[in-house]
Design an enzyme around this catalytic site. Structure first.
Site, short mmCIF file in Angstrom:
data_model
loop_
_atom_site.label_atom_id
_atom_site.label_comp_id
_atom_site.label_asym_id
_atom_site.label_seq_id
_atom_site.Cartn_x
_atom_site.Cartn_y
_atom_site.Cartn_z
N ASP A 3 2.58 9.25 2.71
CA ASP A 3 3.84 9.09 1.98
C ASP A 3 3.78 9.64 0.55
O ASP A 3 4.12 8.93 -0.42
CB ASP A 3 4.21 7.59 1.92
CG ASP A 3 4.20 6.91 3.28
OD1 ASP A 3 4.57 7.57 4.27
OD2 ASP A 3 3.83 5.72 3.35
N GLU B 105 14.19 7.37 7.79
CA GLU B 105 13.49 6.76 6.65
C GLU B 105 13.01 7.88 5.72
O GLU B 105 13.24 9.06 5.97
CB GLU B 105 12.30 5.92 7.12
CG GLU B 105 11.22 6.74 7.82
CD GLU B 105 10.07 5.89 8.38
OE1 GLU B 105 10.10 4.64 8.27
OE2 GLU B 105 9.14 6.49 8.94
O1 FUB Z 1 3.65 4.25 5.38
C1 FUB Z 1 4.45 3.22 5.90
C2 FUB Z 1 5.76 3.77 6.35
O2 FUB Z 1 5.53 4.78 7.31
C3 FUB Z 1 6.57 4.44 5.28
O3 FUB Z 1 7.20 3.55 4.41
C4 FUB Z 1 7.44 5.27 6.12
O4 FUB Z 1 8.18 6.23 5.43
C5 FUB Z 1 6.46 5.85 7.10
O5 FUB Z 1 5.77 6.95 6.57
#
Ligand code: FUB
Length: 326
Positions: free
Chosen positions: A19, A226
């Site tokens: 991320d 997301e």
């Molecule tokens: O790393 C945890 C979660 O997985 C993140 O918040 C999302 O965007 C995905 O990458």
């Protein structure tokens, strides 16, 4: 002396990272990643496998230099309101202070977004005692605009709980929209001048096709899942994000920070692992995509590594699709 990091290779290999939110601060590239850890717990659609406890900050003097790990800058035990799962963070700078924004579950298991402050981009960061009032879900991305106004974009489906906030309050049983209904969009809120609160309750961002029709929940190649990121190029705001179940990074454009954003296309094809998450930054006149995959662990999705590659625009402002293994 360690070697410079090559494009499409892990920035660091001594810890697992994911991320990546990249920014240019004080003439260097600073990267704010999640810090993935191994554990014996379950793996599921709730995201229990992403059990991160702290944050490290990475930096590159330039792309000919090795990547520096500045060490731990914040741990979940130092955040009074948080219980676990320090997911994708972002950072911002304003008025002499650096801000680290991060999601975590509160003591009721509900994802909230907190902020911590510091005097250096390399940390350490001191958390505020409470999460940002009115915040929820995951994946904050903060844009400080040229006029000094700052905006947060956030939200994620499934483990990120965005479906559960459709009425404005948390409903643990709420499901997402039906396939023929408009998809849920990321949330948007302007930050107060001190960068510690929302000026007004978050609003939903609309992502539409070229004819102005909302992208539908069943359109999994294009709908928001997301990992939002917003950058500016030639007067346009570019909102890029993960499509989750179809594993791409895609983007949409708008003349306004709050949208609506018109869907344009794909930036990054699927990477090794389930999740995909990125940021886009300009450094010395070139543009770069920071992203992650699970190659360092041989494909274990909660043990990822952050990487970078150059990003190119076409003459009309669209972005060329990147295949990181091509
Ligand atoms: O790393 C945890 C979660 O997985 C993140 O918040 C999302 O965007 C995905 O990458």
């Amino acid at each position: 002396m360690s070697k410079p990091v090559e494009p499409n290779k892990p920035l660091v290999t001594h810890i697992y990272t994911a991320d990546p939110s990249a920014h240019v601060f004080e003439g260097k590239i600073y990267i704010y990643p999640s810090h993935d850890i191994d554990h014996d717990g379950p793996s599921n659609d709730n995201g229990d496998q992403y059990a991160m406890e702290d944050y490290h900050v990475l930096s590159l003097d330039d792309f000919d230099s090795p990547c520096v790990d500045h060490g731990r800058v914040l741990h979940v035990r130092d955040v009074p309101w948080a219980s676990k799962q320090m997911w994708a963070p972002d950072a911002a700078y304003k008025n002499g202070t650096y801000y680290l924004y991060f999601p975590a579950r509160d003591h009721d298991g509900i994802f909230r977004i907190g902020v911590a402050t510091g005097s250096s981009p390399a940390g350490p960061f001191k958390p505020q005692p409470h999460y940002i009032p009115g915040s929820f879900s995951i994946d904050p991305a903060v844009l400080v605009d040229e006029d000094g106004r700052a905006y947060m974009y956030f939200g994620g489906l499934w483990g990120g709980q965005l479906e559960k906030w459709q009425t404005g309050t948390f409903n643990p049983d709420a499901k997402g929209p039906a396939p023929h209904e408009p998809a849920l969009g990321p949330r948007f809120a302007e930050l107060t001048d001190d960068m510690l609160a929302f000026k007004a309750p978050p609003r939903e961002i609309s992502i539409v096709d070229e004819d102005g029709r909302p992208i539908l929940a069943g359109d999994e190649e294009r709908r928001y899942f997301e990992g939002p990121w917003v950058h500016k190029y030639n007067g346009y705001y570019y909102l890029s994000y993960s499509t989750g179940t179809t594993h791409s990074i895609v983007y949409a454009m708008s003349k306004k920070p709050e949208g609506p954003f018109v869907f344009k296309g794909k930036i990054l094809t699927p990477v090794i692992g389930w999740t995909t998450h990125h940021s886009i930054v300009e450094f010395r006149g070139k543009w770069y995509l920071f992203y992650h995959d699970a190659s360092l662990s041989g494909g274990v999705d909660h043990l990822r590594c952050v990487k970078y590659t150059e990003l190119h625009y076409n003459d009309d402002g669209t972005i060329r699709t990147i295949d990181p293994y091509g």
